[in-house]
Design a protein around this motif. Structure first.
Motif, short mmCIF file in Angstrom:
data_model
loop_
_atom_site.label_atom_id
_atom_site.label_comp_id
_atom_site.label_asym_id
_atom_site.label_seq_id
_atom_site.Cartn_x
_atom_site.Cartn_y
_atom_site.Cartn_z
N MET A 1 0.83 -1.17 0.00
CA MET A 1 0.00 0.00 0.00
C MET A 1 0.88 1.24 0.00
O MET A 1 1.80 1.37 0.80
N GLU A 2 0.60 2.17 -0.89
CA GLU A 2 1.40 3.37 -1.03
C GLU A 2 1.06 4.37 0.07
O GLU A 2 -0.09 4.54 0.43
N LYS A 3 2.10 5.02 0.60
CA LYS A 3 1.89 6.04 1.62
C LYS A 3 1.21 7.25 1.03
O LYS A 3 1.52 7.69 -0.07
N LYS A 4 0.26 7.81 1.77
CA LYS A 4 -0.43 9.02 1.34
C LYS A 4 0.53 10.20 1.44
O LYS A 4 1.25 10.34 2.42
N GLN A 5 0.54 11.05 0.41
CA GLN A 5 1.41 12.22 0.38
C GLN A 5 0.93 13.25 1.40
O GLN A 5 -0.25 13.55 1.49
N PHE A 6 1.85 13.78 2.17
CA PHE A 6 1.55 14.76 3.21
C PHE A 6 1.69 16.17 2.63
O PHE A 6 2.76 16.54 2.14
N ASP A 7 0.63 16.95 2.65
CA ASP A 7 0.64 18.32 2.15
C ASP A 7 1.00 19.26 3.30
O ASP A 7 0.14 19.78 4.00
N LYS A 8 2.30 19.47 3.46
CA LYS A 8 2.81 20.24 4.59
C LYS A 8 2.32 21.69 4.57
O LYS A 8 1.93 22.23 5.60
N ALA A 9 2.32 22.32 3.41
CA ALA A 9 1.92 23.73 3.32
C ALA A 9 0.46 23.91 3.71
O ALA A 9 0.11 24.84 4.44
N SER A 10 -0.41 23.03 3.24
CA SER A 10 -1.83 23.11 3.57
C SER A 10 -2.06 22.89 5.07
O SER A 10 -2.85 23.60 5.70
N PHE A 11 -1.36 21.91 5.64
CA PHE A 11 -1.51 21.63 7.06
C PHE A 11 -1.00 22.81 7.89
O PHE A 11 -1.65 23.19 8.87
N ARG A 12 0.14 23.39 7.50
CA ARG A 12 0.68 24.55 8.23
C ARG A 12 -0.35 25.68 8.22
O ARG A 12 -0.57 26.34 9.24
#
Length: 89
Positions: A1-12
């Motif tokens: 299973m592929e890891k989900k990409q983390f959207d750092k800018a959106s989360f910040r």
């Protein structure tokens, strides 16, 4: 299973809009039994509340920590992502 990409800018951005820093932030993680000490090591100065799943295969960890800025929160999540089998809630 592929890891989900983390959207750092959106989360910040969401963190910045959620209130003023420093703030008390709640972290919640689920890990396979035996990995809970790895989560606790991310929070050496905070109480880590744990609860075993009904089957005993998993342990949930809840931590409330005073965080100085969004980057500190993101850093914790990046470190936690290295723990095998961890699910961040």
């Amino acid at each position: 299973m592929e890891k989900k990409q983390f959207d750092k800018a959106s989360f910040r951005e969401k963190l910045e809009n959620s209130g003023e820093f420093p703030m008390l932030y709640m972290f919640k993680f689920i890990v396979p039994k035996g990995k809970e000490s790895e989560v606790a090591s991310l929070f050496p100065r905070n109480e880590v509340k744990t609860k075993a799943s009904s089957t005993g295969k998993y342990v949930s960890s809840t931590i409330q920590a005073m965080m100085d800025n969004p980057d500190d929160i993101i850093s914790i999540y990046e470190q936690a992502a290295e723990i095998e089998g961890l699910i961040a809630l």
